[in-house]
Design a protein around this motif. Sequence first.
Motif, short mmCIF file in Angstrom:
data_model
loop_
_atom_site.label_atom_id
_atom_site.label_comp_id
_atom_site.label_asym_id
_atom_site.label_seq_id
_atom_site.Cartn_x
_atom_site.Cartn_y
_atom_site.Cartn_z
N LYS A 200 8.43 -11.70 -2.97
CA LYS A 200 7.11 -11.15 -3.26
C LYS A 200 6.52 -10.63 -1.96
CE LYS A 200 2.60 -12.21 -5.29
NZ LYS A 200 1.74 -13.26 -5.87
N PRO A 201 6.51 -9.31 -1.75
CA PRO A 201 6.03 -8.77 -0.48
C PRO A 201 4.52 -8.92 -0.31
CG PRO A 201 6.47 -6.98 -2.01
CD PRO A 201 6.94 -8.25 -2.68
N ASP A 202 4.12 -9.14 0.94
CA ASP A 202 2.70 -9.13 1.28
C ASP A 202 2.21 -7.71 1.53
OD1 ASP A 202 2.35 -12.06 1.42
OD2 ASP A 202 3.76 -11.88 3.08
N ARG A 203 3.15 -6.85 1.94
CA ARG A 203 2.85 -5.45 2.23
C ARG A 203 4.07 -4.61 1.91
NH1 ARG A 203 -1.76 -4.99 5.58
NH2 ARG A 203 -2.57 -7.05 6.14
N ILE A 204 3.86 -3.31 1.74
CA ILE A 204 4.96 -2.38 1.44
C ILE A 204 4.83 -1.17 2.36
CG2 ILE A 204 5.99 -0.88 -0.31
CD1 ILE A 204 4.92 -2.82 -2.44
N VAL A 205 5.96 -0.73 2.89
CA VAL A 205 6.01 0.49 3.70
C VAL A 205 6.94 1.48 3.00
CG1 VAL A 205 6.65 1.53 5.91
CG2 VAL A 205 5.61 -0.76 5.86
N ILE A 206 6.52 2.73 2.90
CA ILE A 206 7.33 3.77 2.27
C ILE A 206 7.46 4.95 3.23
CG2 ILE A 206 7.53 5.38 0.32
CD1 ILE A 206 5.77 3.42 -1.28
N ALA A 207 8.72 5.32 3.52
CA ALA A 207 8.99 6.48 4.39
C ALA A 207 10.07 7.33 3.74
CB ALA A 207 9.43 6.00 5.78
N LEU A 208 9.67 8.15 2.80
CA LEU A 208 10.59 8.96 2.01
C LEU A 208 10.12 10.42 1.98
CD1 LEU A 208 11.11 6.55 -1.04
CD2 LEU A 208 12.94 7.36 0.48
N GLY A 209 11.03 11.29 1.54
CA GLY A 209 10.65 12.68 1.32
C GLY A 209 11.43 13.71 2.10
N THR A 210 12.04 13.29 3.21
CA THR A 210 12.71 14.29 4.05
C THR A 210 13.93 14.90 3.38
OG1 THR A 210 13.43 14.70 6.33
CG2 THR A 210 14.30 12.73 5.27
N ASN A 234 -2.34 -2.77 -7.66
CA ASN A 234 -3.02 -1.91 -6.68
C ASN A 234 -3.86 -2.72 -5.69
OD1 ASN A 234 -5.08 -2.72 -8.35
ND2 ASN A 234 -5.55 -0.67 -9.13
N ASP A 235 -3.44 -3.97 -5.47
CA ASP A 235 -4.13 -4.79 -4.47
C ASP A 235 -3.28 -5.00 -3.22
OD1 ASP A 235 -6.50 -5.21 -5.92
OD2 ASP A 235 -5.55 -6.78 -7.11
N ILE A 236 -1.97 -4.92 -3.35
CA ILE A 236 -1.11 -5.12 -2.20
C ILE A 236 -1.21 -3.91 -1.26
CG2 ILE A 236 0.89 -4.15 -3.40
CD1 ILE A 236 2.63 -6.09 -1.83
N GLN A 262 1.46 17.38 0.31
CA GLN A 262 1.38 16.98 -1.10
C GLN A 262 1.64 15.48 -1.26
OE1 GLN A 262 0.33 18.95 -3.62
NE2 GLN A 262 -0.02 20.45 -2.00
N ILE A 263 2.58 14.95 -0.46
CA ILE A 263 2.82 13.50 -0.47
C ILE A 263 1.55 12.77 -0.04
CG2 ILE A 263 4.02 11.61 0.72
CD1 ILE A 263 6.49 13.34 0.84
N ILE A 264 0.93 13.25 1.03
CA ILE A 264 -0.29 12.63 1.53
C ILE A 264 -1.39 12.67 0.48
CG2 ILE A 264 -2.15 12.89 3.24
CD1 ILE A 264 0.05 13.85 5.21
N ARG A 265 -1.50 13.80 -0.23
CA ARG A 265 -2.52 13.94 -1.28
C ARG A 265 -2.28 12.93 -2.40
NH1 ARG A 265 -2.26 16.02 -6.10
NH2 ARG A 265 -0.24 17.04 -5.71
N ILE A 266 -1.04 12.83 -2.85
CA ILE A 266 -0.72 11.95 -3.98
C ILE A 266 -0.90 10.49 -3.59
CG2 ILE A 266 1.16 11.13 -5.47
CD1 ILE A 266 2.27 14.06 -5.29
N ALA A 267 -0.34 10.09 -2.44
CA ALA A 267 -0.41 8.69 -2.02
C ALA A 267 -1.84 8.27 -1.73
CB ALA A 267 0.47 8.48 -0.78
N SER A 268 -2.64 9.18 -1.17
CA SER A 268 -4.03 8.86 -0.83
C SER A 268 -4.90 8.65 -2.04
CB SER A 268 -4.63 9.98 0.04
OG SER A 268 -3.93 10.10 1.27
N GLY A 269 -4.39 9.00 -3.21
CA GLY A 269 -5.16 8.81 -4.43
C GLY A 269 -5.24 7.36 -4.88
N TYR A 270 -4.47 6.49 -4.23
CA TYR A 270 -4.48 5.07 -4.58
C TYR A 270 -5.29 4.31 -3.53
CZ TYR A 270 -0.76 6.24 -7.85
OH TYR A 270 -0.02 6.80 -8.87
N ARG A 271 -6.19 3.47 -3.96
CA ARG A 271 -7.13 2.80 -3.05
C ARG A 271 -6.45 1.81 -2.11
NH1 ARG A 271 -8.25 -2.33 -4.66
NH2 ARG A 271 -7.86 -2.94 -6.84
N ASN A 272 -5.27 1.33 -2.46
CA ASN A 272 -4.59 0.34 -1.62
C ASN A 272 -3.57 0.98 -0.69
OD1 ASN A 272 -3.08 0.97 -3.99
ND2 ASN A 272 -1.73 -0.78 -3.62
N VAL A 273 -3.55 2.32 -0.62
CA VAL A 273 -2.56 3.03 0.20
C VAL A 273 -3.19 3.61 1.45
CG1 VAL A 273 -0.97 4.99 0.28
CG2 VAL A 273 -1.09 3.56 -1.78
N THR A 274 -2.54 3.37 2.59
CA THR A 274 -2.90 3.99 3.86
C THR A 274 -1.79 4.97 4.22
OG1 THR A 274 -4.10 2.04 4.63
CG2 THR A 274 -3.34 3.58 6.32
#
Length: 319
Positions: A200-210, A234-236, A262-274
């Motif tokens: 059960k992760p405390d945090r998640i990192v995503i580095a995809l798209g290239t 949407n709390d993690i 576009q990735i930044i736009r989509i991901a930024s739409g979630y309140r728990n995403v930086t």
Amino acid sequence: MKLTNIELQKYFHGALNFKETGDGYLQSFHYTDEQIEYFRNALDFWYERSLGTNSKTIEFDTEATNVSFEYKFAWKGSFDSIELWVDGLPAEIKYVKDLPDEGRISFTMKKGMKSVAIYLTADATTYVRSFEVDAPITPHDKRCRILWLGDSISQGYGPLRSAQTFVSVVNRIWNCEILNQSIGGYIYDKKSLLKIDGFKPDRIVIALGTNQFGDETMTPVEEYYARLMELYGNDIPVLVISPIWRGDIPEGIPKLEDYCSQIIRIASGYRNVTVINGFELMPRISEYYLDNLHPNQLGCELYGRNLTEAVRKTGWFDV
């Protein structure tokens, strides 16, 4: 003292579960059986790398002056390394190109109490058995659990040094239990997002798209984040790193930059995403890349440290 395979698991980091091979080696996994079966049916390239030992370490404190173990390479992608680090500094590097496919590695260490980390291969699958050390050892504690999702850059191809992947550079500062579910050639693929029992992760990192910026639609990206939130809520806290510069396709840079936005736009739409813009973390100079795509040792060190500083400024993680 000689550790059994069960005892050795206490000192392993970056593994989800373990199995013992027929010849007595300890095999470590960072994917569930269900995920591995998905990769097996999807693409051989992904399947081979899903079994690798990227971001896996054996760590402990000790007064020992010698540690050794038997190893076996079950698969080799690129010729990186198995490394010994002592008190945060590299002490000895064994390059895969110089090692037989099966053998015994021995490391000699300085006297006195010290913090030890053994980095296993990043772009290969390494089994371990008959782990021996000449003094008692104490396992390391980690700050939190992080699920890291990415492609070959996060998996560790480029520096040709297992301890110098940018994820390893970051984690020497963060000191977290990172389950690095990154695969060379990978994309935003919601089908690989499956429940991970026992982690059960405390945090998640995503580095995809290239590997995906040529797509005509952002639907796979949208579906990926929707599936992620479905699995983890949407709390993690989630950190998204958009793709870094690619010098191997100079004519495609404008399209890549648009895709990143576009990735930044989509991901930024979630309140728990930086979100962090990957283009701002790496220079556009070939000297920092193995092939104008994957950061080399110099590039990974810079990438890891710049990412750590960028994350610190956002407040996403206290370092």
